[in-house]
Design a protein around this motif. Sequence first.
Motif, PDB file in Angstrom:
ATOM      1  N   ILE A 155       1.080  -1.509  -0.084  1.00  0.00           N
ATOM      2  CA  ILE A 155       0.345  -0.232   0.275  1.00  0.00           C
ATOM      3  C   ILE A 155       1.218   0.939   0.100  1.00  0.00           C
ATOM      4  O   ILE A 155       0.290   2.508  -0.906  1.00  0.00           O
ATOM      5  N   SER A 156       2.207   1.120   0.545  1.00  0.00           N
ATOM      6  CA  SER A 156       3.000   2.304   0.715  1.00  0.00           C
ATOM      7  C   SER A 156       3.356   2.562  -0.667  1.00  0.00           C
ATOM      8  O   SER A 156       4.256   2.539  -1.627  1.00  0.00           O
ATOM      9  N   PRO A 157       2.902   4.089  -1.123  1.00  0.00           N
ATOM     10  CA  PRO A 157       3.466   4.034  -2.727  1.00  0.00           C
ATOM     11  C   PRO A 157       4.702   4.161  -3.313  1.00  0.00           C
ATOM     12  O   PRO A 157       5.393   3.274  -4.109  1.00  0.00           O
ATOM     13  N   GLY A 170       8.629  -1.381  -9.496  1.00  0.00           N
ATOM     14  CA  GLY A 170       9.142  -0.447 -10.227  1.00  0.00           C
ATOM     15  C   GLY A 170       8.538  -0.026 -10.809  1.00  0.00           C
ATOM     16  O   GLY A 170       8.890   0.782 -11.333  1.00  0.00           O
ATOM     17  N   GLN A 171       6.986   0.052 -10.312  1.00  0.00           N
ATOM     18  CA  GLN A 171       6.110   1.188 -10.452  1.00  0.00           C
ATOM     19  C   GLN A 171       5.164   1.463  -9.632  1.00  0.00           C
ATOM     20  O   GLN A 171       5.173   0.301  -8.566  1.00  0.00           O
ATOM     21  N   PRO A 172       4.982   2.573  -9.712  1.00  0.00           N
ATOM     22  CA  PRO A 172       4.064   3.523  -8.236  1.00  0.00           C
ATOM     23  C   PRO A 172       2.309   2.590  -8.379  1.00  0.00           C
ATOM     24  O   PRO A 172       2.308   1.670  -9.298  1.00  0.00           O
ATOM     25  N   ASN A 173       1.965   3.041  -7.391  1.00  0.00           N
ATOM     26  CA  ASN A 173       0.090   2.071  -7.573  1.00  0.00           C
ATOM     27  C   ASN A 173      -0.575   3.032  -7.148  1.00  0.00           C
ATOM     28  O   ASN A 173      -1.708   1.910  -7.208  1.00  0.00           O
ATOM     29  N   HIS A 174      -0.618   4.141  -7.461  1.00  0.00           N
ATOM     30  CA  HIS A 174      -2.175   4.656  -7.779  1.00  0.00           C
ATOM     31  C   HIS A 174      -3.056   4.102  -8.550  1.00  0.00           C
ATOM     32  O   HIS A 174      -4.096   3.651  -8.808  1.00  0.00           O
ATOM     33  N   GLN A 191       2.185  -5.985   9.922  1.00  0.00           N
ATOM     34  CA  GLN A 191       0.975  -5.795   9.927  1.00  0.00           C
ATOM     35  C   GLN A 191       0.528  -4.286   9.689  1.00  0.00           C
ATOM     36  O   GLN A 191      -0.516  -4.404   9.009  1.00  0.00           O
ATOM     37  N   THR A 192       1.440  -3.719   9.785  1.00  0.00           N
ATOM     38  CA  THR A 192       0.739  -1.941   9.060  1.00  0.00           C
ATOM     39  C   THR A 192       0.663  -2.081   7.406  1.00  0.00           C
ATOM     40  O   THR A 192      -0.365  -2.124   6.996  1.00  0.00           O
ATOM     41  N   ASN A 193       1.057  -3.064   6.102  1.00  0.00           N
ATOM     42  CA  ASN A 193       1.006  -3.226   5.177  1.00  0.00           C
ATOM     43  C   ASN A 193      -0.794  -3.925   5.210  1.00  0.00           C
ATOM     44  O   ASN A 193      -1.540  -3.549   4.363  1.00  0.00           O
ATOM     45  N   LEU A 194      -0.847  -5.030   5.984  1.00  0.00           N
ATOM     46  CA  LEU A 194      -2.189  -6.006   5.784  1.00  0.00           C
ATOM     47  C   LEU A 194      -2.977  -4.870   6.449  1.00  0.00           C
ATOM     48  O   LEU A 194      -4.219  -5.541   5.582  1.00  0.00           O
ATOM     49  N   GLU A 195      -3.129  -4.909   7.462  1.00  0.00           N
ATOM     50  CA  GLU A 195      -3.573  -3.633   7.521  1.00  0.00           C
ATOM     51  C   GLU A 195      -4.693  -2.567   6.795  1.00  0.00           C
ATOM     52  O   GLU A 195      -5.844  -2.129   6.548  1.00  0.00           O
TER      53      GLU A 195
END
Length: 265
Positions: A151-153, A161-165, A195-199
């Motif tokens: 989730i962190s861009p 290698g790519q952004p996620n927006h 946990q931060t990413n999964l939450e």
Amino acid sequence: MEKGLIFDIRHFSIHDGPGIRTTVFLKGCPLRCVWCHNPESQKHEPEKVQRTTKLDGKEYNSSETIGSYMTAEEVFDQVKTHIPIFDESGGGVTFSGGEPLMQPKFLLNTLKLCRANDIHTAVDTCGFALHEVFNLILPYTNLFLFDLKLISPQKHESYTGQPNHVIFKNLFLLELNNAPTIIRIPLIPGITDDQTNLEAIKSILKPLRCVKRVDLLPYHHMAKDKYRRMNLPYELENLKPYTANQLGEIKSLFNDIDIPVTIGG
């Protein structure tokens, strides 16, 4: 006639959607995930790799070309013989990769052939594709298998290698169209499994009506030999696979969402 670059067609798959399926792997991907288990899928061109076979104490070297061009009709010729199996098991055809949406015309033509013959279709995607391409294939796709990694861009760009927006934009497009979707979360120790990413992933999924299931996909070492054959560095050599207890703890983080969660799909 539009041709697709295919690197594998596997019959009798049971992990790429409901029932018994044929999975068509398209070559080429916009991401470069450090944990990629199909490194042969990344380049959108045929590639030669070396194979070494050991027999009676001797080594024999041979070369193999990964990737060949096929028309939608040629792919469908391989698919149609399995229609009775699809009908009996509730299966169908899954288009995977690589990233199948990198070849939109070929994908659309093949999806249309399947739809015309009442074959269930699934598209396995990283979500990084033009909005217009998703709109193009939506009417002919019964199910999307959609990856959510980081989730962190900043972390997403660092590890893929790519952004996620763009990925989130396309996920919300599927929600607007109520397109049945299975979310796939690759669990990579120390990268995606904190946990931060999964939450954060969970908070995105909670309100979505289109999500029918979440699959947690644990990291494994099975791609190591592929990297060796392709003379590519394998950056995750020292990672250890998860134990059953670790996977159970990760799965428990999703206990408070009203969506079925599986380990391994």
